[in-house]
Design an enzyme around this catalytic site. Structure first.
Site, PDB file in Angstrom:
ATOM      1  N   GLU A 177      -0.756   3.764  61.365  1.00  0.00           N
ATOM      2  CA  GLU A 177      -0.606   2.321  61.870  1.00  0.00           C
ATOM      3  C   GLU A 177       0.690   2.151  62.639  1.00  0.00           C
ATOM      4  O   GLU A 177       1.679   2.081  61.961  1.00  0.00           O
ATOM      5  CB  GLU A 177      -0.592   1.434  60.429  1.00  0.00           C
ATOM      6  CG  GLU A 177      -0.253  -0.132  60.712  1.00  0.00           C
ATOM      7  CD  GLU A 177      -0.157  -0.876  59.648  1.00  0.00           C
ATOM      8  OE1 GLU A 177      -0.181  -0.356  58.179  1.00  0.00           O
ATOM      9  OE2 GLU A 177      -0.383  -2.080  59.834  1.00  0.00           O
ATOM     10  N   LYS A 219      -4.781   1.933  62.898  1.00  0.00           N
ATOM     11  CA  LYS A 219      -4.835   0.489  62.669  1.00  0.00           C
ATOM     12  C   LYS A 219      -3.736   0.134  63.353  1.00  0.00           C
ATOM     13  O   LYS A 219      -2.544   0.348  63.535  1.00  0.00           O
ATOM     14  CB  LYS A 219      -4.266   0.436  61.110  1.00  0.00           C
ATOM     15  CG  LYS A 219      -4.192  -1.042  60.719  1.00  0.00           C
ATOM     16  CD  LYS A 219      -3.999  -1.036  59.198  1.00  0.00           C
ATOM     17  CE  LYS A 219      -3.439  -2.293  58.743  1.00  0.00           C
ATOM     18  NZ  LYS A 219      -3.848  -2.660  57.225  1.00  0.00           N
TER      19      LYS A 219
HETATM   20  P1  13P Z   1      -1.111  -7.837  57.652  1.00  0.00           P
HETATM   21  O1  13P Z   1      -2.744  -8.035  57.829  1.00  0.00           O
HETATM   22  O2  13P Z   1      -0.959  -8.815  56.603  1.00  0.00           O
HETATM   23  O3  13P Z   1      -0.296  -7.698  58.800  1.00  0.00           O
HETATM   24  O4  13P Z   1      -1.095  -6.645  56.766  1.00  0.00           O
HETATM   25  C1  13P Z   1      -1.805  -5.235  57.139  1.00  0.00           C
HETATM   26  C2  13P Z   1      -0.850  -4.063  56.779  1.00  0.00           C
HETATM   27  O5  13P Z   1      -1.526  -3.524  56.074  1.00  0.00           O
HETATM   28  C3  13P Z   1       0.444  -4.183  57.112  1.00  0.00           C
HETATM   29  O6  13P Z   1       0.801  -2.721  56.831  1.00  0.00           O
END
Ligand code: 13P
Length: 333
Positions: A177, A219
């Site tokens: 991510e 992600k």
């Molecule tokens: P948000 O959709 O609230 O941004 O959170 C997703 C997430 O996993 C952040 O690390």
């Protein structure tokens, strides 16, 4: 590493019309959200709230996996049943956040790097024993004057690649991510440029460390203007630029792509995903992995009426359903 297991887990996580629900807020983040709504910041309150999220009826129609926090994966419902058993019985995959938050990047003002590699293999083994089939590691980048730097992108990319490698050694699917934060007034074009640069660096490091790309889920944040940007843009524009950036700078072989909501409103997050699915020939499975954009209404409702669990769960399932429709391009305003 068993490639077949990794590919099958990825497929279960991103198969339409489902997406992933992130409920892995760290203690400080969860407590801050509770505090803002006047909820006591105790372990029991966090457990109670997560129980509501995990036991929401029929959410498994829309959600393939839950990302949990360390505290949550060890907790149980009031009736004594482990959260992990409840999820498994619903056919929901168990995910775990394994990074340990961010620290200042030395000599780089305003930049953060993610920590958590120390002892990671041992922790991953423990989580695997508890039933986790996938994991998440988040790196963050702020757009500002001369930042993010290439150094910061490289440093985070190396950690993301090492983490992914360690996960795959244990047949755990790594969610990678890299989040370009929406803080600030940057334009969508600036966001595009940074996101593209970051993907180039990230995918080259993943290759260097021989991470198995079809066994990874990316992600990502969308290509979107900053929260304080003067020029706002349509969902169609966000979708078009996000897909262009992914097609030109992310690996074609990636197992799946999911989005975080990153402070978008609930509706925006749904509309933007829906708009992406109007674009023909997406090269990968593409769905959501929202935290706030699915939980917001449920959390507010529960904070106001802590005894009305099913009311809060209805909000949660409605948002999950809306995003499930968006993940196949069928959401109608
Ligand atoms: P948000 O959709 O609230 O941004 O959170 C997703 C997430 O996993 C952040 O690390």
């Amino acid at each position: 590493m068993n490639k077949d297991i990794l590919i099958k887990t990825v497929a279960r996580l991103v198969s339409p019309p489902k997406g992933i629900l992130a409920i892995d807020e760290s203690l400080p983040t969860c407590n801050k959200r509770f505090e803002n709504l006047g909820v006591p910041t105790t372990e029991e309150k966090r457990r109670e709230y997560r129980e509501l999220l995990i036991t929401a009826p029929e959410i498994e129609k829309y959600i393939s996996g839950y990302i949990l926090f360390d505290e949550t994966i060890k907790q149980s419902a009031k009736n004594g049943e482990n959260f992990t058993s409840i999820l498994r019985a619903k056919g929901i995959e168990i995910g775990i956040k394994v990074d340990q938050g961010t620290v200042d990047f030395l000599l780089h003002l305003g930049e953060r790097i993610t920590k958590g590699l120390d002892g990671l293999s041992e922790r991953l083994q423990e989580y695997k024993n508890a039933g986790a089939t996938f994991a998440k590691w988040r790196a963050i980048y702020t757009i500002g004057e001369n930042i993010p730097s290439r150094d910061c992108m490289k440093e985070n990319a190396v950690s993301l690649a090492k983490y992914a490698f360690m996960c795959q050694e244990l047949d755990i699917v790594p969610i990678i991510e890299p989040e370009i934060l929406m803080d600030g007034g940057h334009s969508i074009e600036e966001c595009y440029k940074i996101t593209a640069q970051n993907f180039d660096i990230l995918f080259s490091k993943l290759q260097d460390l021989r991470v198995f790309i079809p066994g990874v889920i990316l992600k990502t944040s969308m290509v979107i203007p900053g929260k304080e940007a003067k020029i706002r843009v349509s969902s169609e524009k966000i979708a078009e630029m996000t897909i262009k950036c992914l097609k030109e700078h992310a690996s074609k072989d990636i197992g799946g792509i999911v989005f975080l909501s990153g402070g978008q409103s609930d509706k925006e997050a749904t509309l933007n995903l829906n708009a992406m699915h109007q674009i023909p020939e997406l090269s990968w499975p593409l769905t959501f992995s929202y935290g706030r954009a699915i939980q917001n209404e449920a959390l507010q409702s529960w904070a106001q009426n802590p005894n009305d669990i099913s009311g809060a769960q209805t909000f949660l399932v409605e948002r999950a359903k809306a995003n499930s429709l968006a993940s196949v391009g069928e959401y109608k305003k």
